[in-house]
Design a protein around this motif. Structure first.
Motif, PDB file in Angstrom:
ATOM      1  N   LEU A  18       0.839  -1.194   0.000  1.00 25.17           N
ATOM      2  CA  LEU A  18       0.000   0.000   0.000  1.00 25.17           C
ATOM      3  C   LEU A  18       0.879   1.251   0.000  1.00 25.17           C
ATOM      4  O   LEU A  18       0.593   2.220  -0.709  1.00 25.17           O
ATOM      5  CB  LEU A  18      -0.935  -0.004   1.216  1.00 25.17           C
ATOM      6  N   GLY A  19       1.966   1.224   0.750  1.00 22.77           N
ATOM      7  CA  GLY A  19       2.894   2.350   0.763  1.00 22.77           C
ATOM      8  C   GLY A  19       3.475   2.626  -0.612  1.00 22.77           C
ATOM      9  O   GLY A  19       3.635   3.780  -1.010  1.00 22.77           O
ATOM     10  N   GLY A  20       3.775   1.570  -1.367  1.00 22.59           N
ATOM     11  CA  GLY A  20       4.293   1.728  -2.724  1.00 22.59           C
ATOM     12  C   GLY A  20       3.281   2.371  -3.650  1.00 22.59           C
ATOM     13  O   GLY A  20       3.615   3.225  -4.477  1.00 22.59           O
ATOM     14  N   VAL A  21       2.020   1.966  -3.512  1.00 16.16           N
ATOM     15  CA  VAL A  21       0.948   2.539  -4.336  1.00 16.16           C
ATOM     16  C   VAL A  21       0.761   4.014  -3.983  1.00 16.16           C
ATOM     17  O   VAL A  21       0.599   4.859  -4.869  1.00 16.16           O
ATOM     18  CB  VAL A  21      -0.370   1.750  -4.151  1.00 16.16           C
ATOM     19  N   LEU A  22       0.792   4.328  -2.691  1.00  8.40           N
ATOM     20  CA  LEU A  22       0.655   5.725  -2.258  1.00  8.40           C
ATOM     21  C   LEU A  22       1.819   6.565  -2.764  1.00  8.40           C
ATOM     22  O   LEU A  22       1.636   7.713  -3.186  1.00  8.40           O
ATOM     23  CB  LEU A  22       0.549   5.800  -0.738  1.00  8.40           C
ATOM     24  N   HIS A  23       3.016   5.995  -2.735  1.00  9.18           N
ATOM     25  CA  HIS A  23       4.208   6.687  -3.247  1.00  9.18           C
ATOM     26  C   HIS A  23       4.049   6.973  -4.746  1.00  9.18           C
ATOM     27  O   HIS A  23       4.378   8.069  -5.205  1.00  9.18           O
ATOM     28  CB  HIS A  23       5.448   5.831  -2.973  1.00  9.18           C
ATOM     29  N   LEU A  88      -7.209   7.161  -0.416  1.00 10.23           N
ATOM     30  CA  LEU A  88      -6.923   5.739  -0.598  1.00 10.23           C
ATOM     31  C   LEU A  88      -7.561   5.221  -1.890  1.00 10.23           C
ATOM     32  O   LEU A  88      -6.926   4.489  -2.659  1.00 10.23           O
ATOM     33  CB  LEU A  88      -7.426   4.943   0.610  1.00 10.23           C
ATOM     34  N   LYS A  89      -8.786   5.613  -2.131  1.00  8.09           N
ATOM     35  CA  LYS A  89      -9.493   5.201  -3.344  1.00  8.09           C
ATOM     36  C   LYS A  89      -8.780   5.727  -4.591  1.00  8.09           C
ATOM     37  O   LYS A  89      -8.588   4.987  -5.569  1.00  8.09           O
ATOM     38  CB  LYS A  89     -10.927   5.733  -3.287  1.00  8.09           C
ATOM     39  N   ASN A  90      -8.362   6.997  -4.561  1.00  4.59           N
ATOM     40  CA  ASN A  90      -7.632   7.579  -5.694  1.00  4.59           C
ATOM     41  C   ASN A  90      -6.321   6.836  -5.935  1.00  4.59           C
ATOM     42  O   ASN A  90      -5.964   6.545  -7.079  1.00  4.59           O
ATOM     43  CB  ASN A  90      -7.324   9.057  -5.437  1.00  4.59           C
ATOM     44  N   ALA A  91      -5.608   6.532  -4.858  1.00  4.10           N
ATOM     45  CA  ALA A  91      -4.310   5.869  -4.984  1.00  4.10           C
ATOM     46  C   ALA A  91      -4.444   4.433  -5.473  1.00  4.10           C
ATOM     47  O   ALA A  91      -3.594   3.942  -6.226  1.00  4.10           O
ATOM     48  CB  ALA A  91      -3.583   5.903  -3.640  1.00  4.10           C
ATOM     49  N   LEU A  92      -5.506   3.734  -5.051  1.00  6.45           N
ATOM     50  CA  LEU A  92      -5.672   2.325  -5.434  1.00  6.45           C
ATOM     51  C   LEU A  92      -6.349   2.139  -6.801  1.00  6.45           C
ATOM     52  O   LEU A  92      -6.374   1.025  -7.315  1.00  6.45           O
ATOM     53  CB  LEU A  92      -6.465   1.586  -4.357  1.00  6.45           C
ATOM     54  N   ARG A  93      -6.900   3.208  -7.374  1.00  4.07           N
ATOM     55  CA  ARG A  93      -7.602   3.085  -8.661  1.00  4.07           C
ATOM     56  C   ARG A  93      -6.752   2.394  -9.729  1.00  4.07           C
ATOM     57  O   ARG A  93      -7.233   1.459 -10.386  1.00  4.07           O
ATOM     58  CB  ARG A  93      -8.083   4.456  -9.139  1.00  4.07           C
ATOM     59  N   PRO A  94      -5.467   2.779  -9.939  1.00  9.48           N
ATOM     60  CA  PRO A  94      -4.664   2.065 -10.952  1.00  9.48           C
ATOM     61  C   PRO A  94      -4.493   0.579 -10.639  1.00  9.48           C
ATOM     62  O   PRO A  94      -4.498  -0.253 -11.553  1.00  9.48           O
ATOM     63  CB  PRO A  94      -3.313   2.797 -10.911  1.00  9.48           C
ATOM     64  N   ASP A  98      -5.640  -2.273 -13.287  1.00 15.14           N
ATOM     65  CA  ASP A  98      -4.735  -3.272 -13.877  1.00 15.14           C
ATOM     66  C   ASP A  98      -4.758  -4.610 -13.128  1.00 15.14           C
ATOM     67  O   ASP A  98      -3.906  -5.463 -13.333  1.00 15.14           O
ATOM     68  CB  ASP A  98      -3.313  -2.726 -14.002  1.00 15.14           C
ATOM     69  N   GLU A  99      -5.761  -4.777 -12.257  1.00 17.66           N
ATOM     70  CA  GLU A  99      -6.074  -6.032 -11.572  1.00 17.66           C
ATOM     71  C   GLU A  99      -4.981  -6.538 -10.632  1.00 17.66           C
ATOM     72  O   GLU A  99      -4.878  -7.742 -10.387  1.00 17.66           O
ATOM     73  CB  GLU A  99      -6.469  -7.099 -12.593  1.00 17.66           C
ATOM     74  N   ARG A 100      -4.171  -5.615 -10.090  1.00 21.96           N
ATOM     75  CA  ARG A 100      -3.270  -6.023  -9.005  1.00 21.96           C
ATOM     76  C   ARG A 100      -4.088  -6.305  -7.752  1.00 21.96           C
ATOM     77  O   ARG A 100      -3.655  -7.044  -6.886  1.00 21.96           O
ATOM     78  CB  ARG A 100      -2.221  -4.941  -8.729  1.00 21.96           C
ATOM     79  N   LEU A 101      -5.268  -5.704  -7.678  1.00 19.35           N
ATOM     80  CA  LEU A 101      -6.241  -6.042  -6.639  1.00 19.35           C
ATOM     81  C   LEU A 101      -7.279  -6.948  -7.277  1.00 19.35           C
ATOM     82  O   LEU A 101      -7.732  -6.691  -8.398  1.00 19.35           O
ATOM     83  CB  LEU A 101      -6.913  -4.781  -6.084  1.00 19.35           C
ATOM     84  N   LYS A 102      -7.687  -7.985  -6.565  1.00 18.73           N
ATOM     85  CA  LYS A 102      -8.637  -8.968  -7.119  1.00 18.73           C
ATOM     86  C   LYS A 102      -9.968  -8.339  -7.469  1.00 18.73           C
ATOM     87  O   LYS A 102     -10.578  -8.677  -8.461  1.00 18.73           O
ATOM     88  CB  LYS A 102      -8.854 -10.101  -6.115  1.00 18.73           C
TER      89      LYS A 102
END
Length: 186
Positions: A18-23, A88-94, A98-102
């Motif tokens: 999660l830290g990497g995605v936020l970065h 968090l939603k904005n950061a996790l959107r990509p 690209d389906e890194r999240l199930k």
């Protein structure tokens, strides 16, 4: 010099967390295109989220995890929880795209509601409060602030609207009574 590089690399969160995605979000075009004030507020959220859950692997992020974070943040206030959730939603959107999240972990997660007994968000100022602020602004040689407060109170203007109002176009051809120069009302 090599020591400094090691320290800098240690500060960068690992990919796949999660830290990497936020970065990555912090350096994305979406983030950089935000207003500076929004970036500053979001950066505080990013720092808080990273501190709370930055080392969590992406594969462990699901609806239950997001809901748990929301509940934990709700103890800090509904506004904090909702802003953190949006960042968090904005950061996790990509990662969702690209389906890194199930699956989308935000599907059934609702916003934290303002507590029923909480005071009004933007209370209307009493006349004596408006007068005190205008007097203080004038005493501090801030006529623009006094004018803005007066326009907001008695003119119904809110931040940003008055500045965007095309005054020369709106008042160019009218008298104080709203009658166009030349006597015609049409």
């Amino acid at each position: 010099m090599a020591e400094l590089d090691k320290i800098e690399r240690a500060k960068i969160p690992s990919a796949g967390t999660l830290g990497g995605v936020l970065h990555a979000y912090n350096r994305s075009q979406e983030f950089l295109s935000l207003a500076r004030s929004t970036q500053s507020g979001y950066q505080r959220c990013i720092d808080e989220i990273t501190e709370d859950a930055g080392d969590i692997l992406l594969i462990d992020i699901d609806m239950a995890f997001v809901n748990g974070l929301k509940d934990a943040w709700a103890k800090r206030g509904h506004r904090v929880a909702n802003i953190n959730m949006q960042v968090l939603k904005n950061a996790l959107r990509p990662a969702i795209i690209d389906e890194r999240l199930k699956a989308d972990p935000f599907t059934h997660v609702k916003k934290v509601r303002r507590p029923h007994g909480a005071p009004e968000k933007n209370p209307i100022w009493e006349e004596h409060e408006v007068a005190a602020v205008i007097e203080l602004a004038l005493a501090r040689k801030m006529p623009g602030l006094a004018r803005a407060v007066a326009l907001g109170r008695w003119g119904g203007f809110v931040a940003g609207r008055f500045a965007a109002y095309p005054l020369q176009r709106a008042f160019r051809d009218t008298t104080p009574m709203g009658i166009r120069n030349g006597g015609s009302t049409g």
